[in-house]
Write a protein that holds these residues in place. Structure first.
Motif, short mmCIF file in Angstrom:
data_model
loop_
_atom_site.label_atom_id
_atom_site.label_comp_id
_atom_site.label_asym_id
_atom_site.label_seq_id
_atom_site.Cartn_x
_atom_site.Cartn_y
_atom_site.Cartn_z
N THR A 264 5.38 -9.52 22.19
CA THR A 264 3.97 -9.81 22.44
C THR A 264 3.26 -10.06 21.12
N ALA A 265 2.15 -10.80 21.19
CA ALA A 265 1.43 -11.16 19.97
C ALA A 265 0.96 -9.93 19.21
N SER A 266 0.41 -8.96 19.92
CA SER A 266 -0.14 -7.77 19.26
C SER A 266 0.95 -6.95 18.58
N THR A 267 2.12 -6.84 19.23
CA THR A 267 3.18 -6.04 18.62
C THR A 267 3.83 -6.77 17.44
N VAL A 268 3.88 -8.10 17.50
CA VAL A 268 4.38 -8.84 16.36
C VAL A 268 3.46 -8.64 15.16
N LEU A 269 2.15 -8.69 15.39
CA LEU A 269 1.20 -8.47 14.29
C LEU A 269 1.32 -7.06 13.74
N ALA A 270 1.51 -6.09 14.62
CA ALA A 270 1.66 -4.70 14.17
C ALA A 270 2.93 -4.55 13.34
N PHE A 271 4.01 -5.21 13.78
CA PHE A 271 5.27 -5.17 13.03
C PHE A 271 5.09 -5.80 11.65
N ALA A 272 4.40 -6.96 11.59
CA ALA A 272 4.18 -7.64 10.31
C ALA A 272 3.35 -6.78 9.38
N ARG A 273 2.32 -6.14 9.94
CA ARG A 273 1.46 -5.29 9.11
C ARG A 273 2.24 -4.09 8.57
N SER A 274 3.07 -3.49 9.42
CA SER A 274 3.88 -2.35 8.99
C SER A 274 4.87 -2.77 7.91
N SER A 275 5.47 -3.95 8.07
CA SER A 275 6.42 -4.44 7.07
C SER A 275 5.74 -4.68 5.73
N ALA B 215 3.05 -3.14 4.64
CA ALA B 215 2.73 -1.83 4.07
C ALA B 215 3.96 -1.20 3.43
N THR B 216 5.11 -1.37 4.08
CA THR B 216 6.35 -0.84 3.52
C THR B 216 6.68 -1.52 2.20
N ALA B 217 6.52 -2.85 2.17
CA ALA B 217 6.79 -3.59 0.94
C ALA B 217 5.83 -3.16 -0.18
N ASP B 218 4.55 -2.94 0.16
CA ASP B 218 3.59 -2.50 -0.85
C ASP B 218 3.96 -1.13 -1.40
N ARG B 219 4.39 -0.23 -0.51
CA ARG B 219 4.80 1.10 -0.97
C ARG B 219 6.01 0.98 -1.91
N GLY B 220 6.95 0.10 -1.53
CA GLY B 220 8.11 -0.09 -2.38
C GLY B 220 7.74 -0.63 -3.75
N GLU B 221 6.79 -1.57 -3.81
CA GLU B 221 6.35 -2.12 -5.09
C GLU B 221 5.66 -1.06 -5.94
N ALA B 222 4.86 -0.19 -5.32
CA ALA B 222 4.21 0.89 -6.06
C ALA B 222 5.24 1.88 -6.59
N GLU B 223 6.25 2.17 -5.78
CA GLU B 223 7.31 3.09 -6.22
C GLU B 223 8.14 2.47 -7.34
N LEU B 224 8.30 1.14 -7.32
CA LEU B 224 9.02 0.47 -8.40
C LEU B 224 8.29 0.65 -9.73
N LEU B 225 6.96 0.62 -9.70
CA LEU B 225 6.20 0.85 -10.92
C LEU B 225 6.43 2.26 -11.46
N VAL B 226 6.52 3.24 -10.55
CA VAL B 226 6.82 4.61 -10.97
C VAL B 226 8.20 4.68 -11.62
N ALA B 227 9.18 4.01 -10.99
CA ALA B 227 10.53 3.99 -11.54
C ALA B 227 10.56 3.32 -12.91
N ALA B 228 9.77 2.24 -13.08
CA ALA B 228 9.72 1.55 -14.37
C ALA B 228 9.18 2.47 -15.45
N CYS B 229 8.15 3.23 -15.12
CA CYS B 229 7.61 4.17 -16.10
C CYS B 229 8.63 5.26 -16.43
N ALA C 107 -2.07 5.28 -4.61
CA ALA C 107 -2.65 5.82 -3.37
C ALA C 107 -2.43 4.89 -2.18
N GLY C 108 -2.04 3.65 -2.46
CA GLY C 108 -1.75 2.73 -1.38
C GLY C 108 -2.91 1.87 -0.94
N ASP C 109 -4.07 1.97 -1.61
CA ASP C 109 -5.21 1.15 -1.20
C ASP C 109 -5.43 -0.06 -2.11
#
Length: 426
Positions: free
Chosen positions: A11-22, A24-38, A116-118
């Motif tokens: 369904t359209a709404s669940t596809v959008l929810a899946f995309a948004r969750s993906s 957010a996961t990618a953003d968290r991974g990028e933030a964690e990569l910065l921690v690993a780099a430091c 913080a993720g924002d």
């Protein structure tokens, strides 16, 4: 595990929810990569270079400034392994670690928002790169941090650049005045040699004086009209582009100054009314029987029709050089390779053979895989192209590699990670 389309919500709404969750996961991974780099930088401080200098030949590793003034320095050689495990070049790894250090030490408000993720990590990294590139003082960086932090999630690149310029003007007015004087003359002619299209075209941009621009425009228009009168059926834009080439070759044929190519005897007589050939372009063309697309040395592609057109243009003198067999085993008695051996290795490897490095082999050193001092011979099997950065890394750090076949190399990093570099990449 890869997710197929059939496994996605239907369904359209669940596809959008899946995309948004993906996302957010990618953003968290990028933030964690910065921690690993430091953390990686913390494990390899500048002091570790001084500790290693006692047993490293010539102490050739140095302290690497990767962020703005006042940020910690890191040991140069640590950067390559961090990039290799991420599947990126050493230069790209330097940017990632530098941006992380810049955020944590000089842009702490942006760092906290990213963690913080924002604030997406890519936005924070973009701002950090701008402040690093501008070499802002600590005070100027703090000003940018304070001004941008509340709005960084919706600030454009141009707005960031304007704020960086304002920080320079506020905290370093003498530098701002000097840069303004330099920027007053923005004239340039830029030829983007690294971006060649499949059709064999290259982008050229210019900023000229008004009078020069008008004269250039008139000359291009005249040349395009002349080509039309000679029977050209190309479009106006194509004729204008061809006219620029004709103007350039005509200019080079004028006896204003001796050509170094002519002085060295590298150009022969032209087939065009006795005038000298006015350009020399060396093309190393790799062909496969039955394929109408050829690969050129820089990795660019061209059709056989395009190559034929280049070779049959007026004032083009074609010289076919002997073909170098990339599979032939060549050996030299001394340390320095012969010109033929050097050319063979360059054509075989194409780029620096370090993992993920793309520097053209023609600008690289030729490294003895088994060192000359340890009995390594100067031969096809024992030479490889390494750019100066990675040549030093191999010589003075714990990286090791061996040749496993034509243009195939197996690398082992100081921490035991293994990489295979061959004609397809890393």
């Amino acid at each position: 595990m890869a997710i197929t389309t059939s496994e996605l919500p239907d369904t359209a709404s669940t596809v959008l929810a899946f995309a948004r969750s993906s996302r957010a996961t990618a953003d968290r991974g990028e933030a964690e990569l910065l921690v690993a780099a430091c953390a990686w930088a913390d494990l390899h401080p500048a002091s570790s270079v001084l500790d290693a200098a006692a047993f490293m030949l010539g102490g050739s590793e140095h302290e690497e400034p990767i962020a703005g003034p006042g940020a910690p320095l890191v040991a140069e050689f640590c950067i390559a392994e961090f990039g290799a495990v991420l599947g990126i070049s050493t230069v790209s790894a330097k940017h990632v670690i530098g941006q992380a250090i810049e955020l944590r030490h000089r842009l702490p408000r942006l760092w906290r928002r990213a963690q913080a993720g924002d604030l997406p990590a890519w936005r924070a990294r973009r701002i950090a790169e701008a402040t690093i590139h501008a070499t802002l003082s600590h005070e100027a960086a703090s000003y940018v941090d304070a001004q941008l932090a509340p709005f960084a999630h919706r600030t454009s690149t141009s707005a960031v650049d304007r704020l960086v310029d304002a920080a320079i003007a506020r905290f370093d007015p003498a530098r701002a005045a000097a840069e303004a004087r330099l920027a007053a003359d923005g004239r340039h002619v830029t030829i983007d040699e690294e971006q060649v299209s499949f059709a064999g075209t290259m982008r050229v941009t210019a900023e000229l004086d008004l009078a020069d621009a008008l004269d250039f425009g008139a000359a291009v228009a005249h040349g395009a009209e002349a080509l039309k009168s000679l029977g050209s059926e190309e479009s106006l834009d194509a004729r204008r582009a061809s006219a620029v080439g004709e103007m350039s070759r005509s200019q080079l044929s004028l006896p204003l100054a001796p050509s170094p190519l002519v002085e060295e005897g590298l150009q022969g007589p032209s087939r065009n009314e006795g005038s000298a050939a006015v350009r020399q372009v060396v093309l190393h063309v790799h062909l496969t029987e039955g394929d109408r697309v050829a690969r050129l040395e820089r990795g660019n592609l061209a059709t056989l029709d395009q190559l034929r057109q280049w070779c049959t243009q007026s004032r083009t003198d074609v010289v076919v050089k002997p073909v170098i067999d990339l599979n032939e085993h060549l050996v030299c008695d001394g340390y320095q390779p012969s010109p033929r051996l050097r050319e063979q290795v360059i054509l075989r490897d194409q780029t620096c053979v370090f993992p993920w490095c793309t520097r053209q082999a023609r600008s690289c050193d030729l490294d003895h895989i088994v060192p000359w001092e340890a009995g390594g011979v100067t031969s096809t099997a024992n030479l490889a192209a390494l750019c100066r950065r990675h040549h030093r890394l191999k010589t003075h750090a714990a990286w090791r590699y061996e040749r496993a076949g034509p243009a195939t190399y197996i690398w082992t990093s100081p921490h035991g990670h293994t990489f295979v570099r061959d004609e397809a990449g890393t």
